[in-house]
Design an enzyme around this catalytic site. Structure first.
Site, PDB file in Angstrom:
ATOM      1  N   TYR A   1     -11.651  16.189   8.912  1.00 34.23           N
ATOM      2  CA  TYR A   1     -12.983  16.486   9.444  1.00 34.23           C
ATOM      3  C   TYR A   1     -13.179  17.943   9.844  1.00 34.23           C
ATOM      4  O   TYR A   1     -14.261  18.312  10.288  1.00 34.23           O
ATOM      5  CB  TYR A   1     -13.286  15.574  10.651  1.00 34.23           C
ATOM      6  CG  TYR A   1     -13.578  14.167  10.216  1.00 34.23           C
ATOM      7  CD1 TYR A   1     -12.545  13.352   9.748  1.00 34.23           C
ATOM      8  CD2 TYR A   1     -14.863  13.657  10.243  1.00 34.23           C
ATOM      9  CE1 TYR A   1     -12.793  12.063   9.332  1.00 34.23           C
ATOM     10  CE2 TYR A   1     -15.116  12.361   9.827  1.00 34.23           C
ATOM     11  CZ  TYR A   1     -14.086  11.572   9.379  1.00 34.23           C
ATOM     12  OH  TYR A   1     -14.334  10.297   8.959  1.00 34.23           O
TER      13      TYR A   1
ATOM     14  N   LYS B   1       0.181   7.906   7.837  1.00 34.99           N
ATOM     15  CA  LYS B   1       0.590   7.782   6.429  1.00 34.99           C
ATOM     16  C   LYS B   1       1.749   8.762   6.225  1.00 34.99           C
ATOM     17  O   LYS B   1       1.777   9.559   5.281  1.00 34.99           O
ATOM     18  CB  LYS B   1      -0.621   8.108   5.531  1.00 34.99           C
ATOM     19  CG  LYS B   1      -0.411   7.883   4.069  1.00 34.99           C
ATOM     20  CD  LYS B   1      -0.490   6.423   3.652  1.00 34.99           C
ATOM     21  CE  LYS B   1      -0.108   6.248   2.195  1.00 34.99           C
ATOM     22  NZ  LYS B   1       0.073   4.856   1.790  1.00 34.99           N
TER      23      LYS B   1
ATOM     24  N   ASP C   1      -2.195   1.718   5.284  1.00 32.15           N
ATOM     25  CA  ASP C   1      -2.573   0.695   4.300  1.00 32.15           C
ATOM     26  C   ASP C   1      -2.069  -0.677   4.720  1.00 32.15           C
ATOM     27  O   ASP C   1      -2.784  -1.680   4.629  1.00 32.15           O
ATOM     28  CB  ASP C   1      -2.104   1.068   2.879  1.00 32.15           C
ATOM     29  CG  ASP C   1      -0.715   1.689   2.848  1.00 32.15           C
ATOM     30  OD1 ASP C   1      -0.278   2.225   3.886  1.00 32.15           O
ATOM     31  OD2 ASP C   1      -0.062   1.638   1.798  1.00 32.15           O
TER      32      ASP C   1
ATOM     33  N   ASP D   1     -11.854   6.501  11.835  1.00 28.01           N
ATOM     34  CA  ASP D   1     -13.210   6.248  11.351  1.00 28.01           C
ATOM     35  C   ASP D   1     -13.247   4.921  10.609  1.00 28.01           C
ATOM     36  O   ASP D   1     -14.085   4.047  10.865  1.00 28.01           O
ATOM     37  CB  ASP D   1     -13.597   7.412  10.415  1.00 28.01           C
ATOM     38  CG  ASP D   1     -15.042   7.341   9.974  1.00 28.01           C
ATOM     39  OD1 ASP D   1     -15.817   6.602  10.612  1.00 28.01           O
ATOM     40  OD2 ASP D   1     -15.393   8.023   8.998  1.00 28.01           O
TER      41      ASP D   1
END
Ligand code: NAD
Length: 332
Positions: free
Chosen positions: A124, A171, A204, A228
Site C-alpha cells: 500500500y 507468506k 494461503d 485487507d
C-alpha cells in the site's frame, strides 16, 4: 472523569445512526461530551469542504473521533477520505472484530476473531514503476517500526481482553526477507507476553483454515494486504459488512467507525441498522477506559438481537431504527 470526543455525522444514514448511538451511550451512562460536526457531501455542497476546519481542530484537540460513513462526491474533493484521515493522523492499526451473532444465520457458528491489520505500509505504499511496456514493478515495504507497533498492539489487546492466542499471518516461505522480518519481530515481541499463546501461519493456509475451522482463531496480526483480504473474509463468516465495527488507532489519535457506507438507498427511511456503529462506539468506550459502560451496551445489543423481535429489515426483522434503539435502552 468526563471525556470529550469529536463526532462526524456523515451522509445518508450517517446522521440517523449517529443520533441513535449517542442516545444509547447517554442512556448507558457514558461519561462523554460530544463535539458534533456535519461532514461529507452535504457539507461540501454547502461550504465547499468535506470536512470543515473546525472539525479537524476538534479532532486534533480531543484525539478521539466517532465517524459515520461519508458519501465521497465522485470527481471532487478527496479520492478516499478514509485513506486521507488514516494518513493525516497516522492511524496505523486497523482493528476489525468479527463475532457471530445468533440473530444472523450463516453456515458458521461461534466465530470470534479480532484482526489487527497494519495500515501504513506493505504494497500500500503505492510505489509502482513501469520498466518497459510489458514489465512493471511494485514495492512491498515492511519496517521494524511499523511491524513492532502493530504486533505489540495485538498482544496488548489480547492481554487487556483476556484473549488466549495471537496468530501471525505471513507468506515468509516465499517472501523470506520482508514477511520474514515481520514474523521474526512477532516472536521477539511475544517474549513479553508469556501467558498468551502465539503461533504463525502462512496466509494461503489461513484462508482455508478460516473457512474449515474458524473457531481456532482468536487475535490475528498481519501486514496490510493480507489484513485487507482476511478482514473481508472474516466479515463474510459472520454475515457481511453491515454488522462490522472497526477502530483505526495511531500513537496519538483514534478513529472509530462502522465498516459499511452511507447506504443512500435507505437514508431517511428510519430503518438503518445502527449496530455496527454501536459496536464501534463500544470499542471507543473501551479505548477510553469506560469498560463497564461498553459491556452494558454490548450485553443489551446482544440480547435484543438474539431475541429478534426488534431487529431491523437488513437482518430479517421489521423494526425501525427507533424501535430497536428503544428496546436496547430498556434492556440496559
Ligand atoms: P453501503 O455500505 O453504503 O451500502 C450497501 C448496501 O448495504 C445497501 O443496500 C445499504 O442499504 C445496505 N446497508 C449498509 N449499511 C447499512 C445499515 N447500517 N443498515 C441497513 N442497511 C445497510 O455501500 P455503497 O452503497 O457501496 O456506498 C454508498 C456510499 O458510501 C458511497 O458514496 C461510498 O463511497 C460510501 N462509503 C463510505 C464509507 C465510509 O465512510 N467509511 C465506507 C464505504 C462506502
Amino acid at each position: 472523569m468526563r471525556q470529550t470526543i469529536t463526532v462526524f455525522k456523515g451522509d445518508g444514514i450517517g446522521p440517523e445512526i449517529t443520533d441513535a448511538v449517542i442516545r444509547v451511550m447517554d442512556a448507558a451512562g457514558a461519561e462523554l461530551d460530544y463535539e458534533i460536526y456535519n461532514v461529507g457531501e452535504a457539507e461540501y455542497e454547502a461550504h465547499g469542504e468535506l470536512i470543515p476546519k473546525a472539525a479537524f481542530e476538534s479532532m486534533e484537540r480531543n484525539k478521539v473521533l466517532l465517524k459515520s460513513p461519508i458519501t465521497t462526491p465522485v470527481g471532487k474533493g478527496f479520492r478516499s477520505l478514509n485513506v486521507f484521515l488514516r494518513k493525516k493522523y497516522d492511524l496505523y492499526a486497523n482493528i476489525r472484530p468479527a463475532r457471530s451473532n445468533h440473530a444472523v444465520k450463516t453456515p458458521f457458528q461461534d466465530v470470534d476473531i479480532v484482526i489487527f491489520r497494519e495500515n501504513t505500509e506493505d504494497l500500500y505504499v503505492g510505489v509502482e514503476e513501469k520498466i518497459d511496456e510489458n514489465t512493471v514493478h511494485a514495492t512491498k515495504l515492511i519496517t521494524r517500526r511499523a511491524s513492532e507497533r502493530i504486533i505489540r498492539d495485538a498482544f496488548e489487546y489480547a492481554r487487556a481482553h483476556g484473549r488466549k492466542k495471537v496468530t501471525c499471518v505471513h507468506k515468509a516461505n516465499i517472501l523470506k526477507i520482508s514477511d520474514g522480518l515481520f514474523r521474526d519481530i512477532f516472536y521477539e515481541i511475544r517474549e513479553a507476553y508469556p501467558e498468551i499463546a502465539a503461533d504463525d501461519k502462512i496466509v494461503d493456509n489461513v484462508c482455508m483454515q478460516m473457512v474449515m475451522n474458524p473457531q481456532q482463531f482468536d487475535v490475528m496480526v498481519m501486514p496490510n494486504l493480507y489484513g485487507d483480504m482476511l478482514s473481508d473474509l472474516a466479515s463474510g463468516l459472520i454475515g457481511g459488512l453491515g454488522l462490522l465495527p472497526s477502530s483505526n488507532l495511531g500513537e496519538e489519535f483514534a478513529m472509530f467507525e462502522a465498516v459499511h457506507g452511507s447506504a443512500p438507498d435507505i437514508a431517511g427511511k428510519g430503518i438503518a441498522n445502527p449496530t455496527a456503529l454501536l459496536w464501534s462506539a463500544c470499542m471507543m468506550l473501551e479505548h477510553l477506559g469506560q469498560m463497564e459502560c461498553a459491556a452494558k451496551i454490548r450485553r443489551s445489543v446482544d440480547t435484543v438481537l438474539e431475541e429478534g423481535a426488534f431487529n431491523t429489515p437488513d437482518i430479517g426483522g421489521n423494526a425501525t431504527t427507533a424501535e430497536y434503539v428503544e428496546e436496547i435502552i430498556k434492556r440496559l
